[in-house]
Design a protein around this motif. Sequence first.
Motif, short mmCIF file in Angstrom:
data_model
loop_
_atom_site.label_atom_id
_atom_site.label_comp_id
_atom_site.label_asym_id
_atom_site.label_seq_id
_atom_site.Cartn_x
_atom_site.Cartn_y
_atom_site.Cartn_z
N ALA A 18 0.84 -1.21 0.00
CA ALA A 18 0.00 0.00 0.00
C ALA A 18 0.87 1.25 0.00
N ALA A 19 1.97 1.22 0.76
CA ALA A 19 2.87 2.37 0.78
C ALA A 19 3.50 2.58 -0.60
N GLN A 20 3.93 1.50 -1.21
CA GLN A 20 4.56 1.61 -2.53
C GLN A 20 3.58 2.17 -3.55
N ALA A 21 2.33 1.71 -3.47
CA ALA A 21 1.31 2.19 -4.42
C ALA A 21 1.02 3.67 -4.24
N SER A 26 7.28 2.90 3.71
CA SER A 26 6.56 2.07 4.68
C SER A 26 7.04 2.31 6.11
N ALA A 27 8.27 2.80 6.27
CA ALA A 27 8.79 3.08 7.62
C ALA A 27 8.03 4.20 8.31
N THR A 28 7.28 5.00 7.56
CA THR A 28 6.51 6.10 8.16
C THR A 28 5.14 5.65 8.64
N ILE A 29 4.84 4.36 8.49
CA ILE A 29 3.52 3.83 8.86
C ILE A 29 3.69 2.82 9.99
N MET A 200 -5.56 5.97 11.66
CA MET A 200 -6.76 5.61 10.89
C MET A 200 -6.47 4.37 10.06
N GLY A 201 -7.50 3.57 9.88
CA GLY A 201 -7.38 2.33 9.11
C GLY A 201 -7.32 1.12 10.01
N ALA A 209 -6.53 3.79 3.98
CA ALA A 209 -6.00 4.70 5.00
C ALA A 209 -4.57 5.09 4.68
N ILE A 210 -3.76 4.13 4.26
CA ILE A 210 -2.37 4.44 3.93
C ILE A 210 -2.29 5.36 2.72
#
Length: 232
Positions: A18-21, A26-29, A200-201, A209-210
């Motif tokens: 989801a982060a890549q998309a 992803s480290a920020t999530i 959120m999510g 959410a991401i």
Amino acid sequence: MSTIAINIAKVGVRIREAAQASARQSATIGLLAVSKTKPAAAVRDAYAAGLSDFGENYLQEALDKQQLLNDLPLVWHFIGPIQSNKTKPIAEHFSWVHSVDRLKIAQRLSAQRPSDLPPLNICLQVNVSGEASKSGCAAEELPALAQAVTQLPNIRLRGLMTIPEPTEDVAAQHAAFARLRNLQDGLNAELNLGLDTLSMGMSHDLEAAIAEGATWVRIGTALFGARDYPST
């Protein structure tokens, strides 16, 4: 690998994809494991598989679990509705509170946070869907509430949280989370608050959410399985 470890790996893949998309790192999530109704042993398994942040909705259950797990360096987040008479143990035993929706609760948490602990990280819960049954302040009340909370000692306003109306409509999921992000962007622009957190999510909508900027996704079922609520 335990079932929980396998599930954590699967959720990790979902977060990274989801982060890549969304062209995000992803480290920020952060993955907040929602362990309500689950035994301390399940939390211990999740910690062994790499998780350290755990979210609880029910105070006494959380305090009991914390006692059983006090040998582990866990970070506890309170994410449930807060009654005024429960603020003292929350202020004393948690690092984060995601569900502050009125000034009185923030004032009590501020006054009751022990001075030897770091400031308590706070998120304001916003009712973005306007559901009468949901906790959270209304969007129009948010600026005044945020400004008042930032003046309180011993707590640090980090951002916003929401639990939107459940839906399988992906466009509706995006719209609800975008509303929260836009509210935070507005607070930062108008009041210069430097808010950095969007909680959120959940298991069914973490991708949306991401995509809309979540920095904490609160995941329970996808990690621990369906919840076992006591029969009444």
